[in-house]
Design an enzyme around this catalytic site. Sequence first.
Site, PDB file in Angstrom:
ATOM      1  N   MET A 107      -6.920  22.785  -5.327  1.00 18.68           N
ATOM      2  CA  MET A 107      -6.915  22.103  -6.826  1.00 18.68           C
ATOM      3  C   MET A 107      -6.044  20.910  -6.968  1.00 18.68           C
ATOM      4  SD  MET A 107      -6.762  23.451 -10.526  1.00 18.68           S
ATOM      5  CE  MET A 107      -8.310  24.242 -10.410  1.00 18.68           C
ATOM      6  N   ARG A 127     -36.394   3.361 -10.085  1.00 13.85           N
ATOM      7  CA  ARG A 127     -35.425   3.890 -11.038  1.00 13.85           C
ATOM      8  C   ARG A 127     -35.744   3.296 -12.529  1.00 13.85           C
ATOM      9  NH1 ARG A 127     -28.944   3.345  -9.512  1.00 13.85           N
ATOM     10  NH2 ARG A 127     -29.681   1.407 -10.495  1.00 13.85           N
ATOM     11  N   TYR A 180      -6.835  27.692   1.732  1.00 14.78           N
ATOM     12  CA  TYR A 180      -8.123  28.764   1.371  1.00 14.78           C
ATOM     13  C   TYR A 180      -8.942  28.829   2.363  1.00 14.78           C
ATOM     14  CZ  TYR A 180      -6.242  28.456  -3.441  1.00 14.78           C
ATOM     15  OH  TYR A 180      -5.667  28.698  -4.596  1.00 14.78           O
ATOM     16  N   LYS A 208     -18.554  -1.150 -15.228  1.00 12.99           N
ATOM     17  CA  LYS A 208     -18.998   0.250 -15.738  1.00 12.99           C
ATOM     18  C   LYS A 208     -18.113   1.574 -15.140  1.00 12.99           C
ATOM     19  CE  LYS A 208     -22.470   0.390 -11.771  1.00 12.99           C
ATOM     20  NZ  LYS A 208     -23.843   0.273 -11.559  1.00 12.99           N
TER      21      LYS A 208
HETATM   22  C1  LIG Z   1     -23.598  -0.759 -10.551  1.00 12.84           C
HETATM   23  C2  LIG Z   1     -24.507  -1.994 -10.626  1.00 12.84           C
HETATM   24  C3  LIG Z   1     -24.344  -2.983  -9.957  1.00 12.84           C
HETATM   25  C4  LIG Z   1     -23.003  -3.329  -8.993  1.00 12.84           C
HETATM   26  O1  LIG Z   1     -23.507  -2.673  -7.649  1.00 12.84           O
HETATM   27  P1  LIG Z   1     -22.377  -2.682  -6.492  1.00 12.84           P
HETATM   28  O2  LIG Z   1     -22.906  -2.096  -5.588  1.00 12.84           O
HETATM   29  O3  LIG Z   1     -21.193  -1.867  -7.013  1.00 12.84           O
HETATM   30  O4  LIG Z   1     -22.084  -4.097  -6.254  1.00 12.84           O
HETATM   31  C5  LIG Z   1     -25.300  -4.134  -9.912  1.00 12.84           C
HETATM   32  N1  LIG Z   1     -26.349  -3.927 -10.667  1.00 12.84           N
HETATM   33  C6  LIG Z   1     -26.654  -2.993 -11.282  1.00 12.84           C
HETATM   34  C7  LIG Z   1     -28.147  -2.952 -12.123  1.00 12.84           C
HETATM   35  C8  LIG Z   1     -25.815  -1.848 -11.182  1.00 12.84           C
HETATM   36  O5  LIG Z   1     -26.222  -0.946 -12.025  1.00 12.84           O
END
Ligand SMILES: *Cc1c(COP(=O)(O)O)cnc(C)c1O
Length: 367
Positions: A312, A135, A264, A39
């Site tokens: 930046m 969640r 800055y 992802k």
């Molecule tokens: C992102 C995600 C993972 C991977 O988690 P890591 O901590 O990066 O290994 C596993 N399961 C779900 C549902 C996720 O959203």
Amino acid sequence: MPRPIEARIDLAALRHNYLLAQRRARVGNPAAQAWAVIKANAYGHGLLRAAGALADLADGFALLDLADAVSLREAGIRQPMLLLEGFFEPADLEICAQYRLTVVVHRLEQLLMLGRAVLPAALPIYLKLNTGMNRLGLSDDELPAAWREIERASTIGPVTLMSHFAEADGTERERCIDWQLQRFARMIEGCAAAAGLPVSLANSAAILRYARTAGAWVRPGIMLYGGSPFADESAAQLGLAPVMTLRSRIIAVQHVEAGERVGYGGTFVARQPTRVGIVACGYADGYPRHAGTGTPILVAGERTQTLGRVSMDMLACDLSELPTVGVDAPVVLWGEGMPADEVAAAAGTISYELFCALARRVPLVVV
Ligand SMILES: *Cc1c(COP(=O)(O)O)cnc(C)c1O
């Protein structure tokens, strides 16, 4: 000449880390398979590049976007693909079936949508149970209706039970996962429909510390990219190799007198005459602006620290102890020789965020 910043992506390291995840999971279950979690543009490493590098290794790929899954299928990826947030509206289901995707189902309404759909093939689903992360996932009292719909709907294919750990990286070890494992067991105990179904629970932290949670499918993410999920154990200690190395160069050197300020807001004040290196990397490249003075940085292979506010397009670092280092000297912001986890910790965040925030203007170079 282009601006000297680049992010090198070491695909051999990615493969090494995937195999480590698979090996760890198989300690807990010799038949365990591993979704490579890609992802967020493969945590900033490039979706197609990461999937391509794992195409002959990975048991499956897990991601969020339907369009990304489609583009991977069209690029020739044949493994199972899991949509971690499932689908969002009924129109998505036809595409999921057409492209042989597996979908997470985390709300009862999604099961009802599936039940009403007319599909060319039944969809495999991951039924997500809320065991305390609060969640995504079905609650205890939604389960009977869920099982009824699963039994009734011919559009629902094989079911895997899924949940997600909220604190598998916690320092209190077993106690950090046991409470969720107990809730999970309680939610399915005595339920004939759930008996014997495959299970998927483990993220990177659980794979690395609690192989017994492996189940049928594990879901490694950050560990694939060489980040440690733990604050108290480094990636190197875990045997993980960095995949992304963010590199740039010194483009100017300033000799700053005692009492002069840098950057800055003048947040860094020189206590003594200081040699300051200016690096072509700033927050518009994805370097965290909230990384204050003292964030570790590698210049010409030597560790030093940043000075003052990140701007930046540039940041400053201390060259006082590196008298021979000048313009053009190579800099590693994170990666090979400078663990992203250390930079992240100094900036009050985690390596996940550093990787994902890498800006599009930084060229990715595969090595
Ligand atoms: C992102 C995600 C993972 C991977 O988690 P890591 O901590 O990066 O290994 C596993 N399961 C779900 C549902 C996720 O959203």
